[in-house]
Design a protein around this motif. Structure first.
Motif, PDB file in Angstrom:
ATOM      1  N   PRO A  68      -3.355  31.954  -7.212  1.00  0.00           N
ATOM      2  CA  PRO A  68      -3.012  31.540  -8.595  1.00  0.00           C
ATOM      3  C   PRO A  68      -1.580  31.970  -9.271  1.00  0.00           C
ATOM      4  O   PRO A  68      -1.023  32.973  -8.498  1.00  0.00           O
ATOM      5  CB  PRO A  68      -3.899  32.317  -9.485  1.00  0.00           C
ATOM      6  CG  PRO A  68      -4.269  33.605  -8.672  1.00  0.00           C
ATOM      7  CD  PRO A  68      -4.410  32.825  -7.096  1.00  0.00           C
ATOM      8  N   GLY A  69      -0.992  31.031  -9.913  1.00  0.00           N
ATOM      9  CA  GLY A  69       0.211  31.315 -10.162  1.00  0.00           C
ATOM     10  C   GLY A  69       1.563  30.707  -9.203  1.00  0.00           C
ATOM     11  O   GLY A  69       2.445  30.802  -9.709  1.00  0.00           O
ATOM     12  N   ILE A  70       1.075  30.269  -8.187  1.00  0.00           N
ATOM     13  CA  ILE A  70       1.892  29.811  -7.064  1.00  0.00           C
ATOM     14  C   ILE A  70       1.885  28.199  -7.172  1.00  0.00           C
ATOM     15  O   ILE A  70       0.765  27.865  -6.520  1.00  0.00           O
ATOM     16  CB  ILE A  70       1.839  30.293  -5.679  1.00  0.00           C
ATOM     17  CG1 ILE A  70       1.849  31.832  -5.735  1.00  0.00           C
ATOM     18  CG2 ILE A  70       2.774  29.783  -4.744  1.00  0.00           C
ATOM     19  CD1 ILE A  70       1.463  32.596  -4.381  1.00  0.00           C
ATOM     20  N   VAL A  71       2.812  27.585  -7.576  1.00  0.00           N
ATOM     21  CA  VAL A  71       2.842  26.370  -7.812  1.00  0.00           C
ATOM     22  C   VAL A  71       3.090  25.545  -6.587  1.00  0.00           C
ATOM     23  O   VAL A  71       4.177  25.778  -6.165  1.00  0.00           O
ATOM     24  CB  VAL A  71       3.541  25.704  -8.986  1.00  0.00           C
ATOM     25  CG1 VAL A  71       3.931  24.174  -9.358  1.00  0.00           C
ATOM     26  CG2 VAL A  71       3.316  26.469 -10.353  1.00  0.00           C
ATOM     27  N   ILE A  72       2.446  24.505  -6.079  1.00  0.00           N
ATOM     28  CA  ILE A  72       2.913  24.047  -4.958  1.00  0.00           C
ATOM     29  C   ILE A  72       3.106  22.515  -5.089  1.00  0.00           C
ATOM     30  O   ILE A  72       3.600  21.547  -4.334  1.00  0.00           O
ATOM     31  CB  ILE A  72       1.923  23.962  -3.888  1.00  0.00           C
ATOM     32  CG1 ILE A  72       0.461  23.252  -4.214  1.00  0.00           C
ATOM     33  CG2 ILE A  72       1.566  25.422  -3.269  1.00  0.00           C
ATOM     34  CD1 ILE A  72      -0.473  23.127  -2.972  1.00  0.00           C
ATOM     35  N   GLY A  73       2.953  22.011  -6.246  1.00  0.00           N
ATOM     36  CA  GLY A  73       3.519  20.632  -6.774  1.00  0.00           C
ATOM     37  C   GLY A  73       2.834  20.461  -8.129  1.00  0.00           C
ATOM     38  O   GLY A  73       2.340  21.099  -8.968  1.00  0.00           O
ATOM     39  N   ALA A  74       2.964  19.087  -8.591  1.00  0.00           N
ATOM     40  CA  ALA A  74       2.538  18.471  -9.875  1.00  0.00           C
ATOM     41  C   ALA A  74       2.007  16.885  -9.474  1.00  0.00           C
ATOM     42  O   ALA A  74       2.572  16.540  -8.564  1.00  0.00           O
ATOM     43  CB  ALA A  74       3.521  18.454 -10.764  1.00  0.00           C
ATOM     44  N   ALA A  75       1.142  16.277 -10.306  1.00  0.00           N
ATOM     45  CA  ALA A  75       0.767  15.099 -10.208  1.00  0.00           C
ATOM     46  C   ALA A  75       0.373  14.538 -11.558  1.00  0.00           C
ATOM     47  O   ALA A  75       0.199  15.368 -12.419  1.00  0.00           O
ATOM     48  CB  ALA A  75      -0.502  14.993  -9.348  1.00  0.00           C
ATOM     49  N   SER A  76       0.499  13.382 -11.709  1.00  0.00           N
ATOM     50  CA  SER A  76       0.244  12.756 -12.991  1.00  0.00           C
ATOM     51  C   SER A  76      -0.202  11.290 -12.822  1.00  0.00           C
ATOM     52  O   SER A  76      -0.163  10.657 -11.779  1.00  0.00           O
ATOM     53  CB  SER A  76       1.755  12.582 -13.762  1.00  0.00           C
ATOM     54  OG  SER A  76       2.482  11.542 -13.144  1.00  0.00           O
TER      55      SER A  76
END
Length: 180
Positions: A68-76
């Motif tokens: 948790p809290g470790i961002v590995i990416g984003a998508a939309s």
């Protein structure tokens, strides 16, 4: 918040902006996602990122399960055409997790969600020819190449195509769970 076997797909918050901006500023990521010059993105670009996150039909931050809290990416999923129930898929990951199946897992979830929960008819995307790993992953997930903008991206002293891909609900829903 959504979860898959290895991912947490959660809502974007303004606290995520530095992580998302760091991904967007990574030269390796920029080379695979955008057909513009690879340059450091400023705070003004952060405003654009927030607009994208807030205006998308669905925008999720990706974290690995157990981290948790470790961002590995984003998508939309962004509306492409309301009338035709078409959405555009976008995804960006940190290079540390490339080729480990996270992109395919997130893509499968988002496409399934788009068809089954949002009632869209088609999911569209664009991928740059130099991003061969993503292109192959999209084909494996079920996307079909629908067209090319030939020599649309100048990179490393040569021209690369921009590839248009899509999948429609009937194709997705007819796939067996092991294929999807």
């Amino acid at each position: 918040m959504f979860t898959t076997d290895r991912l947490v797909l959660r809502a974007y918050t303004t606290a995520d902006l530095p992580s998302i901006l760091a991904i967007a500023n990574n030269p390796l990521v920029q080379r695979t996602l955008i057909d513009e010059h690879v340059v450091p993105r400023s705070e003004r670009f952060a405003i654009k990122l927030e607009e994208i996150a807030n205006e998308a039909l669905l925008y999720v931050v990706l974290e690995a399960v157990g981290s948790p809290g470790i961002v590995i990416g984003a998508a939309s999923l962004a509306v492409g055409s309301v009338k035709n129930r078409d959405v555009n898929l976008g995804i960006g990951l940190i290079p540390d997790v490339w080729n480990k199946g996270y992109g395919a897992e997130a893509t499968r979830f988002l496409v399934d969600y788009a068809f089954k929960d949002l009632g869209v008819h088609r999911v569209s995307l664009g991928v740059l020819e130099n991003n061969q790993g993503a292109f192959e992953m999209y084909k494996k997930v079920g996307f079909v190449e629908e067209g090319r903008r030939r020599q649309a991206n100048w990179l490393d002293g040569k021209w690369h195509d921009s590839i248009l891909m899509g999948i429609v609900a009937d194709e997705w829903l007819q796939r067996s769970p092991s294929q999807a």
